[in-house]
Design a protein around this motif. Structure first.
Motif, PDB file in Angstrom:
ATOM      1  N   SER A 420       0.827  -1.216   0.000  1.00  0.00           N
ATOM      2  CA  SER A 420       0.000   0.000   0.000  1.00  0.00           C
ATOM      3  C   SER A 420       0.856   1.258   0.000  1.00  0.00           C
ATOM      4  O   SER A 420       0.567   2.229  -0.713  1.00  0.00           O
ATOM      5  CB  SER A 420      -0.930  -0.015   1.221  1.00  0.00           C
ATOM      6  OG  SER A 420      -1.758  -1.163   1.223  1.00  0.00           O
ATOM      7  N   VAL A 424       1.254   4.011  -3.331  1.00  0.00           N
ATOM      8  CA  VAL A 424       0.984   5.439  -3.171  1.00  0.00           C
ATOM      9  C   VAL A 424       2.207   6.259  -3.562  1.00  0.00           C
ATOM     10  O   VAL A 424       2.097   7.306  -4.229  1.00  0.00           O
ATOM     11  CB  VAL A 424       0.547   5.741  -1.728  1.00  0.00           C
ATOM     12  CG1 VAL A 424       0.527   7.240  -1.474  1.00  0.00           C
ATOM     13  CG2 VAL A 424      -0.821   5.144  -1.463  1.00  0.00           C
ATOM     14  N   TYR A 432      -0.381  11.465  -9.641  1.00  0.00           N
ATOM     15  CA  TYR A 432      -1.630  11.282  -8.907  1.00  0.00           C
ATOM     16  C   TYR A 432      -1.582  12.065  -7.587  1.00  0.00           C
ATOM     17  O   TYR A 432      -0.523  12.170  -6.950  1.00  0.00           O
ATOM     18  CB  TYR A 432      -1.874   9.802  -8.609  1.00  0.00           C
ATOM     19  CG  TYR A 432      -2.241   8.987  -9.817  1.00  0.00           C
ATOM     20  CD1 TYR A 432      -3.558   8.845 -10.207  1.00  0.00           C
ATOM     21  CD2 TYR A 432      -1.253   8.354 -10.568  1.00  0.00           C
ATOM     22  CE1 TYR A 432      -3.900   8.087 -11.321  1.00  0.00           C
ATOM     23  CE2 TYR A 432      -1.573   7.601 -11.682  1.00  0.00           C
ATOM     24  CZ  TYR A 432      -2.904   7.468 -12.052  1.00  0.00           C
ATOM     25  OH  TYR A 432      -3.232   6.723 -13.156  1.00  0.00           O
ATOM     26  N   ALA A 434      -2.153  11.402  -4.542  1.00  0.00           N
ATOM     27  CA  ALA A 434      -2.327  10.347  -3.541  1.00  0.00           C
ATOM     28  C   ALA A 434      -1.674  10.766  -2.233  1.00  0.00           C
ATOM     29  O   ALA A 434      -0.690  11.523  -2.209  1.00  0.00           O
ATOM     30  CB  ALA A 434      -1.712   9.041  -4.046  1.00  0.00           C
ATOM     31  N   ASP A 438      -4.959   7.530   1.176  1.00  0.00           N
ATOM     32  CA  ASP A 438      -5.162   6.577   0.084  1.00  0.00           C
ATOM     33  C   ASP A 438      -4.476   5.252   0.391  1.00  0.00           C
ATOM     34  O   ASP A 438      -4.983   4.181   0.030  1.00  0.00           O
ATOM     35  CB  ASP A 438      -4.626   7.160  -1.227  1.00  0.00           C
ATOM     36  CG  ASP A 438      -5.447   8.349  -1.684  1.00  0.00           C
ATOM     37  OD1 ASP A 438      -6.670   8.212  -1.779  1.00  0.00           O
ATOM     38  OD2 ASP A 438      -4.851   9.409  -1.947  1.00  0.00           O
ATOM     39  N   CYS A 470      -9.196   3.015  -5.397  1.00  0.00           N
ATOM     40  CA  CYS A 470      -8.942   4.073  -4.414  1.00  0.00           C
ATOM     41  C   CYS A 470      -8.073   5.208  -4.941  1.00  0.00           C
ATOM     42  O   CYS A 470      -8.145   6.327  -4.416  1.00  0.00           O
ATOM     43  CB  CYS A 470      -8.286   3.480  -3.163  1.00  0.00           C
ATOM     44  SG  CYS A 470      -9.303   2.257  -2.313  1.00  0.00           S
ATOM     45  N   ILE A 471      -7.250   4.972  -5.938  1.00  0.00           N
ATOM     46  CA  ILE A 471      -6.278   5.982  -6.356  1.00  0.00           C
ATOM     47  C   ILE A 471      -6.622   6.587  -7.711  1.00  0.00           C
ATOM     48  O   ILE A 471      -6.588   7.804  -7.893  1.00  0.00           O
ATOM     49  CB  ILE A 471      -4.857   5.376  -6.390  1.00  0.00           C
ATOM     50  CG1 ILE A 471      -4.439   4.927  -4.991  1.00  0.00           C
ATOM     51  CG2 ILE A 471      -3.852   6.376  -6.943  1.00  0.00           C
ATOM     52  CD1 ILE A 471      -3.078   4.268  -4.933  1.00  0.00           C
ATOM     53  N   LYS A 473      -9.408   6.890  -9.563  1.00  0.00           N
ATOM     54  CA  LYS A 473     -10.603   7.738  -9.589  1.00  0.00           C
ATOM     55  C   LYS A 473     -11.080   7.960 -11.026  1.00  0.00           C
ATOM     56  O   LYS A 473     -11.461   7.012 -11.706  1.00  0.00           O
ATOM     57  CB  LYS A 473     -10.350   9.044  -8.847  1.00  0.00           C
ATOM     58  CG  LYS A 473      -9.969   8.811  -7.368  1.00  0.00           C
ATOM     59  CD  LYS A 473      -9.725  10.090  -6.653  1.00  0.00           C
ATOM     60  CE  LYS A 473      -9.443   9.836  -5.172  1.00  0.00           C
ATOM     61  NZ  LYS A 473      -8.182   9.130  -4.946  1.00  0.00           N
TER      62      LYS A 473
END
Length: 976
Positions: A420, A424, A432, A434, A438, A470-471, A473
């Motif tokens: 995770s 990110v 991004y 993030a 996130d 989640c990232i 979008k």
């Protein structure tokens, strides 16, 4: 098929499956036959004396089980399901960095349809594959023999001659890939047919859909990873074999009735067992000391030739065709394997990561070829022990495996947290927005998705879905989306490389010749090469190699930034962007065509020139490339002579513009670089002059012939006219061709008028009057842009008409009202842009010469075509009569010219004094009046004879007889 008696090992399993079939189906039916048949297939494969090791392609579980079994059994002979003609090349794998692909290539074929050429077969090999473990063990272990038993590359295409549309499916590769290729690495295999060990995928669409739906996964790769790869990762040898036999039998029995595909599969199995029995009989090897590595689909075979004791002599192996095959290693990648064999994008990277984790967890020592890039130094090899581990009696491991509940791995929070945080970080580097929130969301969503799919530990596929949710979008700010970032984070798309020692001679020669550049050309990526040829003359040889590579390889492999190569020109400095490491496959395939770049280029130029679809323009292009890259006068003369035959056989004018451009360039090159023109270029000009004169009337009438093509024909005729006439051509042929031309198209009509002006049959005054008549006719005004299009194209054969074209355009803008001009203007612009964009600069320069350069001068400016025209000859005659009572003024002003002419003619009388009695003219002109008349006719002077009393008695005879002719010649001679 009648087989050996069933053993009692799987009696309990048969009883349970029979009861289950009766309960679910309400009695004996096809379901019972399928279930019991699967058990029979497993029983038959397990009891085979020659141990069968079923595998799935690029499966870490298969590779792990293979490494374990090889260390336990230590077989003396390894039979491998791979094309038998690829065996000599496997030793070169130690010089490569995996993944690579073993390739069989045939550029010139014999025995197959020509439209199939070139033929190419590839077998990708990765480190996390069972076939690589078997190859490494056999090649690095003394006393072990590796035997490839699958059909040859020639038979791959032989068996599919009647099914060309299914050639890609012959080796079990699916018709459609699960993910589209995302990068150029996915095309590393080109159009080759893929051969891989152990394709294992349902051929029944409903079955695959059922498995994916109930397994709560998106694609087949994820299902295999979750329900086969993970459970078999820690299983023992017998369990692994029986489960793989069962899966292969299931997919085989539920395969649809595709007759051609089933026939190929069964023929392959007959081929392999025939080859193995032949080897056993020839060497006397005990089957207990052998290991047969094949795909699980073929391990559950039901052909009569199956097994050591199967039927012999019934299957005849057809001979190979006369096609010459060449073999080599080409780079491969996970993306290329996924694209060719229909795997999900990223499954190769996940498999490589799983392989490394499995080795760490199980502490199994894999086999790696000695000298392999990245391999540790191996210890001294020991000979095999006298007695290898024999195959243990078969026991029923399948029942226990099917009854045990799925093992739910516990959640590894540290690993998931690391994933995770890393995703990110990678997302922020790629644009991004993030944050830590996130990362927490990805962590929790991964656990949630895994729970919804009935698993406690999130798989890489669960994590990938969570990261996208989640990232990513609603948009992708950078070049890579989140799914691709996860693939890179999991290990990326590993791309292999073929080492220098494993390259063909041509590729090694290229690297050797480019060594003075001082670059690491085998590395992937783009590298900048700077060549100061003037300061370092030895770099000129590197420049020659780079230009040939640009001609032979893809454009991105060698791209010039500064410098060019034209006929008669050489650059003193060059700059290149080189990506030979990225395009190593293309360089290796060049090595299949010859041993040097010059040889390959010559062969390709000959094929292009002598091909069935060769055109005159194409042959001339080959001649030009011969001079540019090979500097071979012999080959250029040969191809140029062939261009004569191609030109004489053409009956269309489609390639006329290209022929004109290349013929002019070659003629200019030969005139400046050689003392005399080659015989073929003279013959080409002579033949082309007659050829285009013959086609000219037809081309003017042909609707398919464009005005640009006809203009190119006239350009060839007019620009090559002087050379053609000196070689014996007759100008009357061109005049007759123009006289016989009667076009209907306005553009071609204007082009014909320009040709008539060039030939002298139409004066400029008449041409201007015709243009004025077009503007006066309201029915013709809408077509006036098409006439202008023809006039602009006429600048190719008759560039001297530029002022007339400017006048025609200016008159249109000056005379037409806005109601007519405004709708007509877009048509004019589009017509000129589409048909005469390359000739517009000539028209613009002429307009700039005629029109005033400043805006204030425009009000008082009068176009030259509207100014009153005076007779310059009348003024000159009057001045000469008043100022030159004796002799011609030109002769008196240029005595040196007269002396030179007199010396050539052998006149030694000298100059006549002014006080001497004047003679009535030059004796030479008086003695030959026909010559003076011919000159007057060429210049268009119709003044006739002048009376002797009108001028001075002592004038020149030319002035006496044709004063207009003398006046026209005076400025021409004055310039010289």
């Amino acid at each position: 098929m009648s087989g050996p008696q069933e053993s009692g090992v799987f009696t309990a399993l048969r009883t349970q499956l029979q009861g289950a079939a009766s309960e679910f189906a309400g009695g004996p039916d096809a379901l019972e036959g399928i279930l019991l048949g699967m058990v029979d297939d497993v029983d038959r494969a397990v009891r085979e004396p020659l141990e069968i090791f079923p595998v799935c392609h690029h499966s870490p579980a298969s590779a792990l089980a293979m490494a374990r079994r090889l260390r336990e059994k230590q077989p003396k002979v390894v039979y491998l399901e791979l094309c038998e003609d690829m065996a000599p090349l496997l030793t070169e794998l130690r010089n490569c960095r995996l993944p690579v692909a073993v390739q069989a290539f045939a550029g010139e074929i014999d025995g197959f349809p020509q439209e199939w050429a070139p033929l190419s077969v590839v077998a990708p090999i990765t480190e996390a594959s069972a076939e690589y473990q078997a190859i490494a063990y056999a090649l690095d272990t003394p006393g072990v023999e590796l035997v490839l038993v699958d059909r040859s590359s020639d038979h791959v295409f032989q068996w599919d001659r009647a099914n060309t549309s299914e050639a890609a499916e012959t080796d079990g590769s699916p018709a459609e890939a699960e993910g589209a290729p995302k990068s150029e690495e996915a095309a590393l295999h080109g159009e080759a047919v893929g051969v891989e060990i152990g394709d294992l995928r349902p051929r029944f669409a409903e079955l695959e859909e059922h498995l994916l739906r109930h397994g709560k996964v998106r694609h087949w790769s994820e299902w295999w990873h979750q329900y086969v790869e993970v459970p078999l990762g820690d299983s023992d040898h017998d369990t692994y074999r029986q489960v793989m036999f069962l899966i292969g039998s299931l997919f085989r029995r539920l395969a649809p009735g595709d007759g051609s595909r089933v026939r190929v599969d069964e023929d392959r199995e007959r081929y392999m067992w025939t080859r193995m029995r032949e080897h056993l009989e020839a060497t006397g090897t005990d089957p207990e000391d052998c290991l047969y590595v094949c795909g699980a689909f073929h391990a559950a075979s039901r052909v009569e030739e199956f097994g050591v004791h199967g039927r012999s002599g019934a299957f005849a192996i057809s001979p190979r065709t006369a096609t010459t095959w060449q073999y080599g290693l080409i780079p491969s990648s996970h993306a290329a394997i996924e694209a060719q064999f229909g795997l999900a994008a990223g499954s190769g990277s996940i498999a490589a990561t799983t392989w490394q984790k499995s080795l760490t967890r199980t502490r199994v020592r894999p086999y790696r070829l000695e000298g392999q890039a990245g391999a540790r130094k191996s210890r001294a090899k020991k000979a095999l022990p006298a007695g290898s581990a024999a195959q243990a009696p078969a026991t029923d491991r399948l029942t226990g495996f099917l009854h045990q509940p799925p093992v739910l791995d516990s959640l590894d929070e540290a690993e998931l947290l690391g994933w995770s945080v890393d995703i990110v970080r990678a997302a922020r580097r790629n644009g991004y927005l993030a944050s830590t929130a996130d990362a927490i969301a990805v962590f929790e969503t991964s656990i949630l998705l895994a729970g919804m799919r009935d698993r406690a530990k999130p798989t890489p596929y669960d994590f990938q879905d969570a990261a996208v949710t989640c990232i990513e979008k609603d948009s992708v700010p950078g070049r890579r989306d989140v799914r691709r970032l996860v693939e890179i984070m999991m290990g990326g798309d590993r791309i292999g490389q073929v080492g220098y020692e494993a390259l063909p001679p041509l590729a090694r020669d290229v690297y050797d010749r480019l060594e003075p550049l001082g670059l690491k050309l085998q590395q992937r990526g783009v590298q900048r090469a700077l060549l100061d040829i003037a300061g370092r003359p030895e770099l000129e040889a590197c420049s020659d190699v780079l230009w040939m590579l640009r001609r032979l390889m893809p454009a991105a492999a060698a791209r010039p930034i500064m410098g060019e190569r034209r006929l008669g020109e050489r650059s003193i400095q060059e700059s290149w962007d080189l990506a030979l490491g990225t395009h190593q496959r293309a360089l290796i395939e060049l090595g299949y065509e010859g041993v040097s770049l010059e040889q390959v280029l010559e062969q390709r130029l000959r094929r292009e020139a002598y091909g069935p679809r060769a055109t005159t323009a194409g042959v001339l292009a080959a001649v030009e490339d011969t001079l540019l890259y090979l500097r071979s006068g012999r080959l250029s003369d040969e191809l140029g002579t062939h261009a004569l035959k191609v030109l004489a056989a053409e009956r269309s004018v489609d390639g006329a513009p290209e022929v004109l451009r290349r013929a002019r360039a070659l003629l200019a090159y030969y005139r400046t670089s050689r003392p005399e023109l080659p015989a073929w270029i003279e013959s080409f000009v002579k033949t082309g002059y007659a050829h285009y004169c013959t086609l000219l009337p037809t081309a003017f009438r042909d609707e398919d012939a464009t005005v640009g093509q006809v203009a190119a024909m006239l350009g060839f005729l007019f620009s090559m006219e002087s050379l053609a006439l000196s070689l014996g051509c007759d100008r009357t042929q061109l005049e007759l061709a123009v006289a016989q031309s009667h076009p209907d198209d306005p553009s071609k009509t204007a082009l014909l008028w320009a040709a008539q002006v060039q030939l002298g049959t139409l004066s400029r005054t008449e041409l201007r009057s015709r243009c004025a008549e077009l503007l006066d006719n309201p029915l013709v005004v809408p077509s006036y842009p098409r006439y202008l299009n023809g006039f602009v194209h006429a600048l190719e054969p008759v560039p001297g008409l530029a002022d007339v074209v400017v006048e025609a355009v200016s008159n249109a803008f000056g005379r037409l009202p806005d109601a007519v001009l405004l709708p007509w203007l877009p048509l004019l612009i589009t017509t000129l842009r589409k048909g005469a964009a390359d000739l517009a600069p000539l028209l613009i320069r002429e307009a700039g010469r005629i029109f005033p350069g400043r805006l204030p001068a425009l009000d008082a400016w009068i176009p030259p075509w509207r100014m009153p025209q005076e007779d310059p000859f009348a003024t000159s005659r009057a001045q000469r009569t008043a100022t030159a009572p004796m002799g011609a003024a030109l002769l008196a002003a240029r005595p040196a010219t007269c002396d030179a002419v007199a010396e050539l003619l052998g006149c030694e009388d000298g100059w006549q004094q002014h006080d001497a009695p004047a003679r009535p003219g030059a004796p030479l002109l008086s003695a030959h009046p026909a010559t003076c008349d011919a000159v007057a006719e060429l210049l268009g002077c119709d003044g006739g004879w002048a009376a002797a009393g009108d001028t001075a008695v002592a004038g020149a005879a030319l002035t006496l007889r044709h004063p207009a002719t003398a006046e026209a010649l005076e400025p021409l001679l004055a310039d010289r």
